[in-house]
Design an enzyme around this catalytic site. Structure first.
Site, mmCIF file in Angstrom:
data_model
loop_
_atom_site.group_PDB
_atom_site.id
_atom_site.type_symbol
_atom_site.label_atom_id
_atom_site.label_comp_id
_atom_site.label_asym_id
_atom_site.label_seq_id
_atom_site.Cartn_x
_atom_site.Cartn_y
_atom_site.Cartn_z
ATOM 1 C CD GLU A 101 -7.871 8.727 -21.276
ATOM 2 O OE1 GLU A 101 -8.053 7.800 -20.470
ATOM 3 O OE2 GLU A 101 -7.084 8.621 -22.255
ATOM 4 C CB ILE A 102 -10.258 14.964 -18.012
ATOM 5 C CG1 ILE A 102 -10.062 16.025 -19.099
ATOM 6 C CG2 ILE A 102 -9.954 15.519 -16.619
ATOM 7 C CD1 ILE A 102 -11.062 17.150 -19.047
#
Length: 125
Positions: free
Chosen positions: A120-121
């Site tokens: 997850e960025i």
């Protein structure tokens, strides 16, 4: 008692594709230490890279590729992150989507690394 995470360990099936994802694509610095071990440096943290079947002791009870689910905070805006991912042919699985991070509201993109770990960025909003 605990102030922050210093490092974590990722288990990969193959060191080079792992490094190629986290270094050129996500901009992490590659460090070689010890007897040729690899680490990915970002901010004040690092990810030590262990190859499946050749892990360093002591290790997790069952270290396997694809078991990591991590949220990384970007210093670049999410639009720039999305553009970089697309330029590198990285499939965005989900997002942008609003989530809640450790310090409040974030907007996130979800991708998979070469070992199918969920990455997850995010950016704080």
């Amino acid at each position: 008692m605990i102030s922050h995470i210093d490092h974590l360990v990722i288990t990969t099936r193959s060191i080079n594709p792992c490094i190629e994802f986290y270094s050129p694509v996500l901009g992490m610095k590659v460090e070689t230490f010890g007897e040729g071990r690899k680490a990915l440096i970002f901010g004040q943290q690092k990810i030590n890279v262990h190859e499946y079947g050749n892990e360093i002791d002591p290790k997790a009870h069952r270290p396997v590729p694809g078991s990591l689910d991590i949220c990384l905070i970007s210093v670049k805006p999410l639009d720039a992150v999305k553009a970089t991912l697309q330029q590198n042919s990285i499939n965005i699985e989900l997002g942008p989507i609003k989530r809640t991070g450790a310090r409040g509201a974030i907007e996130s993109l979800y991708v998979r690394d070469p070992d199918l770990n969920l990455i997850e960025i995010s950016c704080y909003v």
